[in-house]
Design a protein around this motif. Structure first.
Motif, PDB file in Angstrom:
ATOM      1  N   ASN A 260     -12.255-102.925 -33.378  1.00 47.07           N
ATOM      2  CA  ASN A 260     -12.309-104.122 -34.220  1.00 47.07           C
ATOM      3  C   ASN A 260     -12.358-105.414 -33.404  1.00 47.07           C
ATOM      4  O   ASN A 260     -11.925-106.474 -33.877  1.00 47.07           O
ATOM      5  CB  ASN A 260     -11.105-104.176 -35.168  1.00 47.07           C
ATOM      6  N   ALA A 262     -14.775-107.420 -32.526  1.00 44.87           N
ATOM      7  CA  ALA A 262     -15.561-108.506 -33.120  1.00 44.87           C
ATOM      8  C   ALA A 262     -14.772-109.210 -34.222  1.00 44.87           C
ATOM      9  O   ALA A 262     -14.815-110.439 -34.350  1.00 44.87           O
ATOM     10  CB  ALA A 262     -16.881-107.971 -33.665  1.00 44.87           C
ATOM     11  N   GLU A 263     -14.027-108.415 -35.015  1.00 46.04           N
ATOM     12  CA  GLU A 263     -13.220-108.992 -36.096  1.00 46.04           C
ATOM     13  C   GLU A 263     -12.117-109.875 -35.535  1.00 46.04           C
ATOM     14  O   GLU A 263     -11.871-110.982 -36.033  1.00 46.04           O
ATOM     15  CB  GLU A 263     -12.616-107.870 -36.939  1.00 46.04           C
ATOM     16  N   TYR A 264     -11.447-109.389 -34.490  1.00 43.52           N
ATOM     17  CA  TYR A 264     -10.345-110.160 -33.915  1.00 43.52           C
ATOM     18  C   TYR A 264     -10.851-111.438 -33.248  1.00 43.52           C
ATOM     19  O   TYR A 264     -10.199-112.485 -33.321  1.00 43.52           O
ATOM     20  CB  TYR A 264      -9.566-109.305 -32.910  1.00 43.52           C
ATOM     21  N   LEU A 265     -12.014-111.357 -32.617  1.00 40.94           N
ATOM     22  CA  LEU A 265     -12.594-112.551 -32.015  1.00 40.94           C
ATOM     23  C   LEU A 265     -12.978-113.578 -33.075  1.00 40.94           C
ATOM     24  O   LEU A 265     -12.842-114.788 -32.874  1.00 40.94           O
ATOM     25  CB  LEU A 265     -13.825-112.184 -31.177  1.00 40.94           C
ATOM     26  N   LYS A 266     -13.438-113.085 -34.220  1.00 40.42           N
ATOM     27  CA  LYS A 266     -13.800-113.979 -35.317  1.00 40.42           C
ATOM     28  C   LYS A 266     -12.566-114.696 -35.868  1.00 40.42           C
ATOM     29  O   LYS A 266     -12.619-115.876 -36.215  1.00 40.42           O
ATOM     30  CB  LYS A 266     -14.489-113.185 -36.423  1.00 40.42           C
ATOM     31  N   ILE A 267     -11.447-113.977 -35.945  1.00 41.28           N
ATOM     32  CA  ILE A 267     -10.197-114.584 -36.427  1.00 41.28           C
ATOM     33  C   ILE A 267      -9.738-115.672 -35.463  1.00 41.28           C
ATOM     34  O   ILE A 267      -9.295-116.751 -35.868  1.00 41.28           O
ATOM     35  CB  ILE A 267      -9.091-113.518 -36.578  1.00 41.28           C
ATOM     36  N   GLY A 268      -9.861-115.408 -34.166  1.00 40.98           N
ATOM     37  CA  GLY A 268      -9.409-116.361 -33.159  1.00 40.98           C
ATOM     38  C   GLY A 268      -7.951-116.139 -32.807  1.00 40.98           C
ATOM     39  O   GLY A 268      -7.362-115.111 -33.138  1.00 40.98           O
TER      40      GLY A 268
END
Length: 282
Positions: A260, A262-268
Protein backbone atom coordinates in the motif's frame (compact mmCIF):
# COMPACT_ATOMS: atom_id res chain seq x y z
CA UNK A 1 21.86 78.31 16.97
CA UNK A 2 23.70 77.99 20.32
CA UNK A 3 26.21 75.24 21.16
CA UNK A 4 23.83 73.93 23.85
CA UNK A 5 20.94 73.74 21.39
CA UNK A 6 23.16 72.00 18.85
CA UNK A 7 24.28 69.43 21.41
CA UNK A 8 20.68 68.78 22.44
CA UNK A 9 19.74 68.28 18.79
CA UNK A 10 22.60 65.80 18.27
CA UNK A 11 21.77 63.90 21.47
CA UNK A 12 18.08 63.68 20.58
CA UNK A 13 18.94 62.59 17.05
CA UNK A 14 21.20 59.82 18.36
CA UNK A 15 18.57 58.79 20.89
CA UNK A 16 15.86 58.45 18.26
CA UNK A 17 18.28 56.59 15.98
CA UNK A 18 19.04 54.10 18.76
CA UNK A 19 15.34 53.62 19.46
CA UNK A 20 14.64 53.07 15.78
CA UNK A 21 17.56 50.62 15.50
CA UNK A 22 16.43 48.78 18.63
CA UNK A 23 12.90 48.46 17.25
CA UNK A 24 14.24 46.98 14.01
CA UNK A 25 16.64 44.67 15.86
CA UNK A 26 13.88 43.38 18.14
CA UNK A 27 11.29 42.99 15.40
CA UNK A 28 9.85 39.51 15.12
CA UNK A 29 11.41 37.49 12.29
CA UNK A 30 9.43 37.51 9.09
CA UNK A 31 8.00 34.31 7.67
CA UNK A 32 10.27 34.71 4.66
CA UNK A 33 13.40 34.44 6.86
CA UNK A 34 12.35 30.99 8.07
CA UNK A 35 11.15 30.06 4.60
CA UNK A 36 14.51 30.88 3.02
CA UNK A 37 16.34 28.71 5.55
CA UNK A 38 13.86 25.86 5.06
CA UNK A 39 14.67 25.92 1.33
CA UNK A 40 18.42 26.38 1.73
CA UNK A 41 20.74 24.67 -0.73
CA UNK A 42 22.42 23.15 2.34
CA UNK A 43 19.34 20.93 2.72
CA UNK A 44 18.70 17.81 0.67
CA UNK A 45 15.86 17.76 -1.86
CA UNK A 46 14.22 15.07 0.27
CA UNK A 47 14.24 17.30 3.35
CA UNK A 48 12.92 20.28 1.41
CA UNK A 49 10.05 18.16 0.03
CA UNK A 50 8.95 17.45 3.61
CA UNK A 51 8.32 21.17 4.17
CA UNK A 52 4.86 20.66 2.69
CA UNK A 53 3.95 18.39 5.61
CA UNK A 54 5.93 19.97 8.45
CA UNK A 55 5.48 23.69 7.67
CA UNK A 56 8.70 24.69 9.46
CA UNK A 57 8.53 28.40 8.69
CA UNK A 58 4.97 28.79 9.98
CA UNK A 59 5.62 26.47 12.94
CA UNK A 60 8.69 28.36 14.17
CA UNK A 61 6.91 31.68 13.75
CA UNK A 62 3.96 30.30 15.72
CA UNK A 63 6.25 29.28 18.58
CA UNK A 64 7.73 32.79 18.60
CA UNK A 65 11.35 31.91 17.83
CA UNK A 66 13.65 34.96 17.78
CA UNK A 67 17.31 35.14 16.71
CA UNK A 68 18.71 36.17 20.10
CA UNK A 69 17.15 33.28 22.02
CA UNK A 70 18.82 30.42 23.85
CA UNK A 71 17.11 27.35 22.40
CA UNK A 72 17.21 23.65 23.24
CA UNK A 73 16.20 21.25 20.47
CA UNK A 74 15.41 17.81 21.84
CA UNK A 75 16.45 14.69 19.96
CA UNK A 76 17.21 16.34 16.62
CA UNK A 77 17.73 12.96 14.95
CA UNK A 78 19.14 13.48 11.46
CA UNK A 79 18.94 17.26 11.93
CA UNK A 80 15.88 18.12 9.86
CA UNK A 81 14.98 21.12 12.05
CA UNK A 82 18.59 21.73 13.10
CA UNK A 83 19.32 22.73 9.50
CA UNK A 84 16.98 25.68 10.03
CA UNK A 85 17.55 26.46 13.70
CA UNK A 86 21.36 26.48 13.73
CA UNK A 87 21.97 29.11 11.03
CA UNK A 88 19.09 31.21 12.33
CA UNK A 89 20.50 31.34 15.87
CA UNK A 90 24.27 31.26 15.29
CA UNK A 91 24.86 35.03 15.09
CA UNK A 92 22.87 36.34 18.06
CA UNK A 93 21.45 33.37 19.94
CA UNK A 94 22.53 29.94 21.11
CA UNK A 95 21.37 26.48 20.04
CA UNK A 96 21.85 23.44 22.22
CA UNK A 97 21.06 19.94 20.99
CA UNK A 98 19.84 17.33 23.46
CA UNK A 99 21.13 14.26 21.66
CA UNK A 100 20.31 10.62 22.28
CA UNK A 101 22.40 8.87 24.90
CA UNK A 102 25.96 8.26 23.76
CA UNK A 103 26.87 4.62 23.30
CA UNK A 104 29.61 4.01 25.82
CA UNK A 105 29.32 0.28 25.27
CA UNK A 106 26.49 -0.20 27.75
CA UNK A 107 23.60 0.20 25.30
CA UNK A 108 21.89 -3.12 24.58
CA UNK A 109 18.67 -2.52 22.64
CA UNK A 110 18.89 -1.92 18.90
CA UNK A 111 16.84 1.28 18.91
CA UNK A 112 19.15 3.02 21.38
CA UNK A 113 22.24 1.88 19.50
CA UNK A 114 20.78 3.08 16.19
CA UNK A 115 19.90 6.55 17.50
CA UNK A 116 23.27 6.90 19.21
CA UNK A 117 24.87 6.39 15.80
CA UNK A 118 22.50 8.93 14.24
CA UNK A 119 23.49 11.46 16.92
CA UNK A 120 27.18 10.86 16.26
CA UNK A 121 26.71 11.39 12.51
CA UNK A 122 24.82 14.64 13.08
CA UNK A 123 27.50 15.93 15.47
CA UNK A 124 30.18 15.14 12.89
CA UNK A 125 28.21 16.80 10.10
CA UNK A 126 27.83 19.96 12.20
CA UNK A 127 31.55 19.98 13.01
CA UNK A 128 32.41 19.56 9.31
CA UNK A 129 30.08 22.43 8.30
CA UNK A 130 30.64 24.96 11.09
CA UNK A 131 30.33 27.90 8.71
CA UNK A 132 26.69 26.98 8.13
CA UNK A 133 25.70 25.48 11.49
CA UNK A 134 27.83 27.53 13.85
CA UNK A 135 28.81 25.72 17.04
CA UNK A 136 25.76 24.36 18.86
CA UNK A 137 26.32 22.90 22.32
CA UNK A 138 25.67 19.17 22.79
CA UNK A 139 24.10 17.50 25.82
CA UNK A 140 22.22 14.20 26.20
CA UNK A 141 18.66 13.30 27.07
CA UNK A 142 18.20 9.81 28.46
CA UNK A 143 14.54 10.15 29.48
CA UNK A 144 13.58 11.52 31.81
CA UNK A 145 16.88 13.24 32.63
CA UNK A 146 19.28 15.59 30.87
CA UNK A 147 23.00 14.96 31.20
CA UNK A 148 24.32 17.27 32.50
CA UNK A 149 21.29 18.56 34.39
CA UNK A 150 19.79 21.73 32.92
CA UNK A 151 18.38 24.47 35.18
CA UNK A 152 16.60 27.59 33.87
CA UNK A 153 18.97 27.99 30.93
CA UNK A 154 16.69 28.29 27.90
CA UNK A 155 14.25 30.77 26.43
CA UNK A 156 12.69 28.02 24.34
CA UNK A 157 12.66 24.22 24.19
CA UNK A 158 11.52 22.55 20.96
CA UNK A 159 10.48 18.93 20.55
CA UNK A 160 9.24 17.42 17.31
CA UNK A 161 7.54 14.00 17.35
CA UNK A 162 9.30 12.70 20.46
CA UNK A 163 6.61 12.67 23.16
CA UNK A 164 5.07 9.37 22.01
CA UNK A 165 8.42 7.64 22.60
CA UNK A 166 8.65 9.01 26.15
CA UNK A 167 5.10 7.90 26.76
CA UNK A 168 5.75 4.37 25.48
CA UNK A 169 8.57 4.08 27.99
CA UNK A 170 6.50 5.55 30.84
CA UNK A 171 8.58 8.73 30.98
CA UNK A 172 6.33 11.40 29.46
CA UNK A 173 5.43 13.26 32.66
CA UNK A 174 8.91 13.03 34.20
CA UNK A 175 10.54 14.23 30.97
CA UNK A 176 8.18 17.19 30.83
CA UNK A 177 9.23 18.00 34.40
CA UNK A 178 12.88 17.99 33.30
CA UNK A 179 12.03 20.31 30.41
CA UNK A 180 10.15 22.60 32.79
CA UNK A 181 13.23 22.80 35.02
CA UNK A 182 15.47 23.58 32.02
CA UNK A 183 13.40 26.58 30.89
CA UNK A 184 13.77 30.07 32.25
CA UNK A 185 10.60 31.49 33.86
CA UNK A 186 8.53 32.82 30.97
CA UNK A 187 10.22 30.38 28.59
CA UNK A 188 8.33 28.55 25.84
CA UNK A 189 7.92 24.84 25.13
CA UNK A 190 7.02 24.23 21.50
CA UNK A 191 5.76 20.72 20.75
CA UNK A 192 4.69 18.94 17.58
CA UNK A 193 3.36 15.41 18.02
CA UNK A 194 1.41 12.73 16.13
CA UNK A 195 -2.26 13.14 17.10
CA UNK A 196 -4.55 10.23 17.94
CA UNK A 197 -8.12 9.94 16.69
CA UNK A 198 -10.56 11.57 19.11
CA UNK A 199 -13.64 9.42 19.76
CA UNK A 200 -15.32 11.61 22.39
CA UNK A 201 -14.51 14.18 25.04
CA UNK A 202 -13.15 11.44 27.26
CA UNK A 203 -11.73 8.84 24.88
CA UNK A 204 -9.48 8.44 21.86
CA UNK A 205 -8.01 5.72 19.70
CA UNK A 206 -4.22 5.86 19.97
CA UNK A 207 -2.57 3.28 17.73
CA UNK A 208 1.21 2.93 17.65
CA UNK A 209 3.01 6.28 17.58
CA UNK A 210 -0.02 8.51 18.19
CA UNK A 211 -0.98 10.41 21.36
CA UNK A 212 -4.24 11.96 22.48
CA UNK A 213 -3.96 15.77 22.42
CA UNK A 214 -5.92 16.31 25.63
CA UNK A 215 -3.72 13.76 27.39
CA UNK A 216 -0.54 15.55 26.30
CA UNK A 217 -1.89 18.93 27.39
CA UNK A 218 -2.92 17.56 30.77
CA UNK A 219 0.51 15.97 31.31
CA UNK A 220 2.23 19.26 30.47
CA UNK A 221 -0.05 21.25 32.76
CA UNK A 222 0.57 18.80 35.60
CA UNK A 223 4.30 19.38 35.04
CA UNK A 224 3.70 23.09 35.60
CA UNK A 225 3.20 24.45 32.07
CA UNK A 226 0.40 26.70 30.87
CA UNK A 227 -1.00 26.13 27.38
CA UNK A 228 -0.74 29.40 25.44
CA UNK A 229 -2.20 28.30 22.13
CA UNK A 230 -2.69 25.31 19.85
CA UNK A 231 -2.51 25.37 16.07
CA UNK A 232 -3.76 23.28 13.18
CA UNK A 233 -0.71 24.16 11.07
CA UNK A 234 0.40 20.53 10.94
CA UNK A 235 -3.02 18.90 10.79
CA UNK A 236 -3.68 16.27 8.13
CA UNK A 237 -7.34 15.25 7.81
CA UNK A 238 -6.38 12.55 5.30
CA UNK A 239 -4.65 10.61 8.07
CA UNK A 240 -7.16 7.94 9.20
CA UNK A 241 -4.77 6.60 11.90
CA UNK A 242 -5.80 2.96 11.48
CA UNK A 243 -2.83 1.35 9.75
CA UNK A 244 -0.75 -1.72 10.50
CA UNK A 245 2.32 -0.44 12.38
CA UNK A 246 0.46 2.78 13.19
CA UNK A 247 2.07 6.09 12.29
CA UNK A 248 5.18 4.32 11.02
CA UNK A 249 3.24 3.06 8.00
CA UNK A 250 3.16 6.64 6.72
CA UNK A 251 6.07 8.57 5.25
CA UNK A 252 8.83 9.19 5.92
CA UNK A 253 9.24 5.77 7.61
CA UNK A 254 6.99 3.68 5.31
CA UNK A 255 7.39 0.68 7.60
CA UNK A 256 5.11 -1.48 5.43
CA UNK A 257 7.56 -1.39 2.55
CA UNK A 258 5.82 -1.68 -0.80
CA UNK A 259 2.53 -2.79 0.75
CA UNK A 260 0.00 0.00 0.00
CA UNK A 261 2.96 2.33 -0.50
CA UNK A 262 1.20 4.49 -3.07
CA UNK A 263 -1.76 4.95 -0.70
CA UNK A 264 0.46 5.94 2.21
CA UNK A 265 2.41 8.38 0.05
CA UNK A 266 -0.86 9.93 -1.08
CA UNK A 267 -1.94 10.42 2.55
CA UNK A 268 1.37 12.08 3.40
CA UNK A 269 2.84 12.51 6.86
CA UNK A 270 0.75 12.15 10.01
CA UNK A 271 -1.89 14.41 11.49
CA UNK A 272 -0.10 16.42 14.17
CA UNK A 273 -0.92 18.62 17.13
CA UNK A 274 1.13 21.81 17.43
CA UNK A 275 1.18 23.12 21.01
CA UNK A 276 2.76 26.21 22.56
CA UNK A 277 3.25 26.14 26.33
CA UNK A 278 4.83 28.66 28.68
CA UNK A 279 6.60 28.25 32.00
CA UNK A 280 4.85 30.81 34.20
CA UNK A 281 6.88 33.66 35.64
CA UNK A 282 7.74 33.00 39.27
Amino acid sequence: MSIITTRKTVVLSLLFSCIAFSSVANAAPSLSEFQQLSESTQRSDENIQRNQYRHPAQTLQFFGLEPQMSVLEIWPGHGWYTEILAPFLKAQGKLTLAQFRHNDGSLKDERSIFWARVSERLAQRIADNAEYFGTPDMIELDPPLFYPQQNEQYDMVLTFRNAHIWNEDGNLFATLQSIFAALKPGGVLGMVEHRAARLSDISSSAVEGYLDESYVIEAAELAGFTLVESSELNANPADTKNYPKGVYALPPTLAMGNYNKAEYLKIGESDRMTLKFIKPEQ
